[in-house]
Scaffold this motif. Structure first.
Motif, PDB file in Angstrom:
ATOM      1  N   ALA A  42     -10.914  -8.253 -33.267  1.00  0.00           N
ATOM      2  CA  ALA A  42     -11.066  -7.110 -32.350  1.00  0.00           C
ATOM      3  C   ALA A  42     -10.295  -7.355 -31.052  1.00  0.00           C
ATOM      4  O   ALA A  42      -9.669  -6.441 -30.498  1.00  0.00           O
ATOM      5  CB  ALA A  42     -12.541  -6.877 -32.054  1.00  0.00           C
ATOM      6  N   GLN A  43     -10.350  -8.600 -30.565  1.00  0.00           N
ATOM      7  CA  GLN A  43      -9.623  -8.936 -29.340  1.00  0.00           C
ATOM      8  C   GLN A  43      -8.118  -8.876 -29.583  1.00  0.00           C
ATOM      9  O   GLN A  43      -7.367  -8.337 -28.758  1.00  0.00           O
ATOM     10  CB  GLN A  43     -10.014 -10.344 -28.871  1.00  0.00           C
ATOM     11  CG  GLN A  43      -9.383 -10.740 -27.532  1.00  0.00           C
ATOM     12  CD  GLN A  43      -9.757 -12.155 -27.117  1.00  0.00           C
ATOM     13  OE1 GLN A  43     -10.244 -12.945 -27.940  1.00  0.00           O
ATOM     14  NE2 GLN A  43      -9.551 -12.483 -25.862  1.00  0.00           N
ATOM     15  N   ALA A  44      -7.692  -9.392 -30.736  1.00  0.00           N
ATOM     16  CA  ALA A  44      -6.267  -9.353 -31.067  1.00  0.00           C
ATOM     17  C   ALA A  44      -5.775  -7.907 -31.167  1.00  0.00           C
ATOM     18  O   ALA A  44      -4.675  -7.574 -30.710  1.00  0.00           O
ATOM     19  CB  ALA A  44      -6.009 -10.088 -32.373  1.00  0.00           C
ATOM     20  N   HIS A  45      -6.599  -7.039 -31.742  1.00  0.00           N
ATOM     21  CA  HIS A  45      -6.204  -5.636 -31.905  1.00  0.00           C
ATOM     22  C   HIS A  45      -5.968  -4.970 -30.554  1.00  0.00           C
ATOM     23  O   HIS A  45      -5.007  -4.204 -30.377  1.00  0.00           O
ATOM     24  CB  HIS A  45      -7.280  -4.872 -32.686  1.00  0.00           C
ATOM     25  CG  HIS A  45      -6.934  -3.433 -32.919  1.00  0.00           C
ATOM     26  ND1 HIS A  45      -7.371  -2.419 -32.092  1.00  0.00           N
ATOM     27  CD2 HIS A  45      -6.166  -2.848 -33.873  1.00  0.00           C
ATOM     28  CE1 HIS A  45      -6.905  -1.274 -32.517  1.00  0.00           C
ATOM     29  NE2 HIS A  45      -6.177  -1.500 -33.600  1.00  0.00           N
ATOM     30  N   ALA A  46      -6.826  -5.264 -29.583  1.00  0.00           N
ATOM     31  CA  ALA A  46      -6.666  -4.675 -28.255  1.00  0.00           C
ATOM     32  C   ALA A  46      -5.334  -5.103 -27.621  1.00  0.00           C
ATOM     33  O   ALA A  46      -4.623  -4.285 -27.016  1.00  0.00           O
ATOM     34  CB  ALA A  46      -7.841  -5.090 -27.364  1.00  0.00           C
TER      35      ALA A  46
END
Length: 286
Positions: A42-46
């Protein structure tokens, strides 16, 4: 390299994501990219959403995989345009020679073969006749053998055939070897990533040489350590060999070289090309 001072953690996290794409050398799915960068998906996607807006990263609509984008390419090109391999290596070998305590040289491919363009003395003085402008033989020196192993065969074929034809009458430093011996030494150099000499061409003096590549996978220059036989260990497990390979790998990386991006199948055997261009002697029929 350690840099002191407080930085921006989010920028450093984003840097890990970009670094993962560089190291992978191929498009990645979100989950595998997050794993390589050591962040939550999720952090990578942001981060990837922001990188896509900046065109640092792009996503393939069909597969959903991420890869470096157009702006990343522009940054890379700008870096390469401002970087001179000789200037980079010339500054770097000053500290490297001090680190290993021995003579370090930079050689490029010149009109007459491997040519020394810089000599940096170490704390342990080596009494050999090496100076800027010195031409080394291809077959009789560690520096020359690195060029034989990693330069495009067609570039060195003419000079190589001339050396093998003249034998002991060559003008460059180093006594020419046989074609058969060179084939074995070239194969070994390619296998280990460097070329050594022991007690040749100067009695009691050893040398180890390794190539530096650019972003296209082309060899740009050779870095060679020269030292007394009892001091310089040329084996693959020696501290000097490990230090040299770490140094040349770092220089290559700074020039944009990525081993996974080069097609190793395109490399031909140097000596085989030289043999093909050499005069062919027809056998007489019995």
């Amino acid at each position: 390299m350690s840099i002191d001072g407080r930085g921006v953690q989010s920028v450093e996290v984003g840097g890990r994501i970009l670094s993962a794409l560089v190291k992978a050398g191929k498009p990645l799915m979100l989950r595998e990219l997050a794993t390589m960068a050591d962040v939550a998906p999720a952090q990578a996607h942001a981060y990837l959403v922001s990188f896509r807006k900046l065109e640092l990263v792009e996503q393939d609509a069909a597969s959903g995989r991420y890869q470096l984008g157009p702006f990343a390419l522009q940054l890379g090109i700008a870096r390469l345009r401002s970087f001179d391999p000789l200037r980079l290596a010339g500054h770097a070998i000053v500290d490297f020679a001090e680190e290993v305590g021995l003579m370090v040289t930079i050689a490029v491919w010149g009109t007459h073969g491997p040519t020394i363009v810089q000599v940096q003395e170490g704390s342990d003085q080596v009494h050999v006749n090496v100076r800027t402008g010195t031409v080394f033989s291809i077959t009789g020196t560690a520096t020359g053998k690195v060029f034989a192993a990693f330069m495009p065969p067609k570039v060195i074929a003419t000079q190589l055939n001339e050396e093998l034809r003249k034998g002991a009458r060559i003008q460059g430093i180093g006594t020419a070897t046989s074609r058969k011996e060179l084939e074995a030494e070239v194969a070994t150099a390619r296998s280990f990533g460097y070329a050594p000499t022991e007690g040749r061409p100067v009695t009691g003096i050893n040398a180890i040489a390794a190539p530096v590549f650019d972003y296209s996978g082309q060899m740009q220059l050779a870095i060679t350590i020269i030292g007394p036989k009892g001091v310089l260990d040329v084996g693959p497990a020696s501290s000097h060999t490990k230090a040299l390979l770490a140094f040349t790998h770092k220089l290559s990386a700074q020039l944009g070289y990525a081993p996974h991006a080069t097609d190793e199948t395109e490399q031909e055997e140097t000596v085989q090309v030289a043999r093909a261009e050499a005069p062919v002697k027809r056998r007489r029929r019995a």
